[in-house]
Write a protein that holds these residues in place. Structure first.
Motif, PDB file in Angstrom:
ATOM      1  N   LEU A  67      -8.786   2.584  14.899  1.00  0.00           N
ATOM      2  CA  LEU A  67      -7.450   3.092  14.601  1.00  0.00           C
ATOM      3  C   LEU A  67      -6.519   2.027  14.042  1.00  0.00           C
ATOM      4  CD1 LEU A  67      -6.772   5.480  17.633  1.00  0.00           C
ATOM      5  CD2 LEU A  67      -7.448   6.087  15.302  1.00  0.00           C
ATOM      6  N   SER A  73      -3.700   2.667   9.259  1.00  0.00           N
ATOM      7  CA  SER A  73      -4.221   3.314  10.464  1.00  0.00           C
ATOM      8  C   SER A  73      -5.469   4.119  10.149  1.00  0.00           C
ATOM      9  CB  SER A  73      -3.150   4.244  11.056  1.00  0.00           C
ATOM     10  OG  SER A  73      -3.703   5.084  12.049  1.00  0.00           O
ATOM     11  N   LEU A  75      -6.074   6.849  11.280  1.00  0.00           N
ATOM     12  CA  LEU A  75      -5.671   8.246  11.150  1.00  0.00           C
ATOM     13  C   LEU A  75      -5.614   8.661   9.684  1.00  0.00           C
ATOM     14  CD1 LEU A  75      -2.768   8.499  13.770  1.00  0.00           C
ATOM     15  CD2 LEU A  75      -5.161   9.158  14.057  1.00  0.00           C
ATOM     16  N   VAL A  90     -13.729   8.303  16.632  1.00  0.00           N
ATOM     17  CA  VAL A  90     -12.816   7.174  16.799  1.00  0.00           C
ATOM     18  C   VAL A  90     -13.418   6.214  17.815  1.00  0.00           C
ATOM     19  CG1 VAL A  90     -10.591   6.482  17.774  1.00  0.00           C
ATOM     20  CG2 VAL A  90     -10.710   8.370  16.148  1.00  0.00           C
ATOM     21  N   THR A  92     -12.089   2.817  19.700  1.00  0.00           N
ATOM     22  CA  THR A  92     -10.831   2.086  19.847  1.00  0.00           C
ATOM     23  C   THR A  92     -10.699   1.509  21.245  1.00  0.00           C
ATOM     24  OG1 THR A  92      -8.415   2.316  19.641  1.00  0.00           O
ATOM     25  CG2 THR A  92      -9.631   4.183  20.541  1.00  0.00           C
ATOM     26  N   HIS A  99      -2.290   7.703  21.085  1.00  0.00           N
ATOM     27  CA  HIS A  99      -3.382   7.472  20.138  1.00  0.00           C
ATOM     28  C   HIS A  99      -4.416   8.601  20.182  1.00  0.00           C
ATOM     29  CE1 HIS A  99      -1.754   3.347  20.380  1.00  0.00           C
ATOM     30  NE2 HIS A  99      -2.284   3.183  19.183  1.00  0.00           N
ATOM     31  N   ALA A 103      -5.319  11.435  16.998  1.00  0.00           N
ATOM     32  CA  ALA A 103      -6.668  11.291  16.441  1.00  0.00           C
ATOM     33  C   ALA A 103      -7.395  12.623  16.421  1.00  0.00           C
ATOM     34  CB  ALA A 103      -7.467  10.265  17.247  1.00  0.00           C
TER      35      ALA A 103
END
Length: 237
Positions: A67, A73, A75, A90, A92, A99, A103
């Motif tokens: 992320l 980012s 995203l 994701v 992370t 967050h 996501a």
């Protein structure tokens, strides 16, 4: 065709760790491509910032996305992959609502914490083959708590407006499904795993996973159980 994997991670040590996790998780990985920032990924996929990633003849089937990146980012990439036929996960260090929920809203199919043990991450990635979303245990507990709260909002967001009533489910119309999708749905409804379906149909398990995602989208369902109920009502099983 064996599985192609793309890992977007700016930390070289973390990239190496995730590569090992992927190779341990799947026996049919043909290649792992690594990228350290958004610009590098966009060059690989052949699109620019803000554009949808084009679907090529030989796409990646699994994409791991960090992320926090040096040039933006993760995203952003998740949004650009909205029409791309890959499982997007994701990876992370962040386990907070700020967050997690964005996501998922941007199209992540799973959410894993890099701080988890190697064995835990391998087990969670392998859930893809069984048709389950790969979620770190802490994230699964957080989501369960969130949905049990019944307020329709992420935890800690008590001042947000109440969620709108859910839209009625779209009645199943199996004419909208391709023959392959109908076959996958029939096997799903009978309890076969993704790997078993792949073996029965003579295709790769990632291809079965793509069919399932398409089925869920077309039928407006989010689980195997919902799809099975609708299939039964329509006489497909």
């Amino acid at each position: 065709m064996a599985v192609k994997v793309l890992i977007l991670e700016d930390n070289p040590v973390a990239r190496g760790f995730l590569c090992r996790v992927v190779r341990e998780s799947f026996s049919d990985v043909s290649s792992i491509t690594e990228a350290g920032d958004l610009e590098a990924v966009r060059r690989l996929l052949g699109h620019s910032a803000g554009q949808r990633a084009p679907v090529t003849a030989d796409p990646f089937q699994l994409i791991l996305v960090d992320l926090e990146l040096p040039d933006g980012s993760g995203l952003e990439l998740l949004s650009e992959l909205s029409a791309y036929p890959a499982t997007r996960i994701v990876t992370t260090l962040y386990s907070d609502d700020e967050h997690l929920f964005p996501a998922l809203q941007h199209g992540a199919d799973g959410y894993l914490l890099k701080e988890d043990r190697f064995e835990v991450l391998v087990e969670e990635l392998q859930k893809i083959v069984r048709g389950q979303p790969p979620l770190s245990p802490a994230i699964a507990r957080r989501l369960l708590t969130h949905f049990r709260s019944g307020d329709g909002q992420p935890m800690g967001n008590h001042h947000a407006a109440p969620a709108a009533p859910a839209a009625p489910a779209v009645p199943m119309d199996h004419e909208r499904l391709t023959p392959r999708e109908s076959e996958v749905l029939t096997y799903l409804s009978k309890g076969f795993t993704i790997k078993e379906i792949a073996s029965l149909m003579g295709i790769k398990w990632f291809t079965v996973n793509d069919h399932i995602k398409s089925i869920y989208k077309k039928l407006n369902v989010s689980s195997r159980a919902e799809a099975a109920v609708l299939a039964s009502k329509q006489g497909l099983v």
